[in-house]
Motif scaffolding. Sequence first.
Motif, PDB file in Angstrom:
ATOM      1  N   VAL A  78      29.675  29.649 -42.471  1.00 31.99           N
ATOM      2  CA  VAL A  78      28.719  30.855 -42.012  1.00 31.99           C
ATOM      3  C   VAL A  78      28.099  31.526 -43.004  1.00 31.99           C
ATOM      4  N   ASP A  79      26.977  31.753 -43.397  1.00 31.98           N
ATOM      5  CA  ASP A  79      26.568  32.376 -44.248  1.00 31.98           C
ATOM      6  C   ASP A  79      26.670  34.068 -44.035  1.00 31.98           C
ATOM      7  N   ALA A  80      26.923  35.043 -44.771  1.00 26.88           N
ATOM      8  CA  ALA A  80      27.524  36.381 -44.444  1.00 26.88           C
ATOM      9  C   ALA A  80      26.145  37.135 -43.876  1.00 26.88           C
ATOM     10  N   ASP A  81      24.881  36.757 -44.278  1.00 27.51           N
ATOM     11  CA  ASP A  81      23.666  37.262 -43.731  1.00 27.51           C
ATOM     12  C   ASP A  81      23.346  36.707 -42.426  1.00 27.51           C
ATOM     13  N   ASP A  82      23.822  35.851 -41.924  1.00 31.41           N
ATOM     14  CA  ASP A  82      23.327  35.120 -40.621  1.00 31.41           C
ATOM     15  C   ASP A  82      24.346  35.724 -39.499  1.00 31.41           C
ATOM     16  N   TRP A  83      24.026  35.254 -38.383  1.00 33.46           N
ATOM     17  CA  TRP A  83      24.916  35.605 -37.033  1.00 33.46           C
ATOM     18  C   TRP A  83      24.726  34.407 -36.251  1.00 33.46           C
ATOM     19  N   VAL A  84      25.852  34.217 -35.320  1.00 33.48           N
ATOM     20  CA  VAL A  84      26.025  33.116 -34.717  1.00 33.48           C
ATOM     21  C   VAL A  84      26.139  33.630 -33.099  1.00 33.48           C
ATOM     22  N   GLU A  85      25.558  32.724 -32.137  1.00 31.15           N
ATOM     23  CA  GLU A  85      25.945  32.940 -30.832  1.00 31.15           C
ATOM     24  C   GLU A  85      27.476  32.914 -30.259  1.00 31.15           C
ATOM     25  N   LEU A  86      27.993  33.573 -29.547  1.00 28.62           N
ATOM     26  CA  LEU A  86      29.312  33.785 -29.216  1.00 28.62           C
ATOM     27  C   LEU A  86      29.787  32.525 -28.754  1.00 28.62           C
ATOM     28  N   ASP A  87      29.004  31.784 -28.289  1.00 30.24           N
ATOM     29  CA  ASP A  87      29.514  30.400 -27.573  1.00 30.24           C
ATOM     30  C   ASP A  87      29.353  29.382 -28.771  1.00 30.24           C
ATOM     31  N   MET A  88      28.921  29.362 -29.839  1.00 34.82           N
ATOM     32  CA  MET A  88      28.708  28.454 -30.673  1.00 34.82           C
ATOM     33  C   MET A  88      29.885  27.410 -31.005  1.00 34.82           C
ATOM     34  N   PHE A  89      30.788  28.096 -31.695  1.00 36.03           N
ATOM     35  CA  PHE A  89      32.284  27.165 -31.746  1.00 36.03           C
ATOM     36  C   PHE A  89      32.733  26.726 -30.787  1.00 36.03           C
ATOM     37  N   GLU A  90      32.781  27.002 -29.546  1.00 40.02           N
ATOM     38  CA  GLU A  90      33.650  26.434 -28.492  1.00 40.02           C
ATOM     39  C   GLU A  90      32.442  25.219 -28.124  1.00 40.02           C
ATOM     40  N   LYS A  91      31.319  25.429 -28.055  1.00 47.86           N
ATOM     41  CA  LYS A  91      30.565  24.379 -27.608  1.00 47.86           C
ATOM     42  C   LYS A  91      30.620  23.232 -28.843  1.00 47.86           C
TER      43      LYS A  91
END
Length: 370
Positions: A101-114
């Motif tokens: 993950v790049d530190a200036d981005d953000w991810v959906e909370l279920d990204m890595f589970e999916k």
Amino acid sequence: RLSFLSWRNLTKMTKLSIIIPYRNVEQYISKCLSTVLYQTLDDIEVICINDASEDASENIVKEYAKTNKRVITLNTFEESGQSYARNLGLEVASGEYIGFVDADDWVELDMFEKLYTKAKELDADVCKCDFKYYYGRNKFRPYNAICKVGKEGVLYTLKANPLLMKYHVSIWSAIYRKSFLDKHSIRVEESRSASYQDMPFASLIYAKGAKVALVHDHLINYRAEDGMGSSTIRTDDRLKMMPIQCAIAKKYFIENDCWEEVKEVAYKHFYNCSFGMWEQTDNEFKKAHFEELRKLFGNIPNENVELKNFKREQKRVVKYIIDNDFEGLVKYHTYFYRGNFLRKLKREIISIRWNKKEKRIKLFGKIWNF
């Protein structure tokens, strides 16, 4: 590498290691870490590598590490570049799979589970998703192309499906089986700053026969705001790194006997990113960039490449490059760009859509629907 890495206990495997390099991102790092640490997949470790930050970024990360044992903090001690930091994270990662993950981005909370669930279900070496561009002021644009290469629930390899190389190779929109990376000694090409290392990294993974699964969701938010010091606004000499990285990718395909299958798709991808960077480059650097384009595209006549995925004007651009006609390309691009600009401007002033599905008139930005 740094000697203190020997302390890391590698005997316990987690499901996923998330590697986050950072440098001078104090305004973004909290949002990034919050979305990573609150993932619905809880068996994770988060490896944060400080690349000689000069702002409050490191202090923010340390505060998160105090209250969350899943956060591992490392330092490069001098500015070494994002790729070096990623590789440093790979050395200590204990995860079955790796995410970046790049530190200036953000991810959906279920990204890595999916992604992890799909990867385990299909026994995939790579599991990839789509993403959204974020332009600030709550403006998003979904990038839907990655998952156009195939269906969910199916494993793909590059030789069977060369479309894997057609779209965005973003290193951060996928997870990777750590044992696959280690088996093939795959690491990120090291160069200072963010210099498009995604291209050779993904290409080598595909060239080595990785089994790739897809998740048709937009699970990560990629910042492309005005004023950010990223490749989205860069205009300097570093942009010529894109055709250089594409040339490395081509070398990987040739060495792993898959260039014939992928060359038509790969050349189109190389064109989209490399010539797009040439367009952004300031005039003083354009000639040097052109020379790298020559090295990348110059052998096309000898490779029986039909350029069947290219539009007419794109084929013309490639011909200027093959013919080593820098001045001709500059003149053509100036003419073509102005023509496109005028057409876009005209559409902004007045646009009419009148058919069975839609009856709409747009005039000076105001829209009437009938």
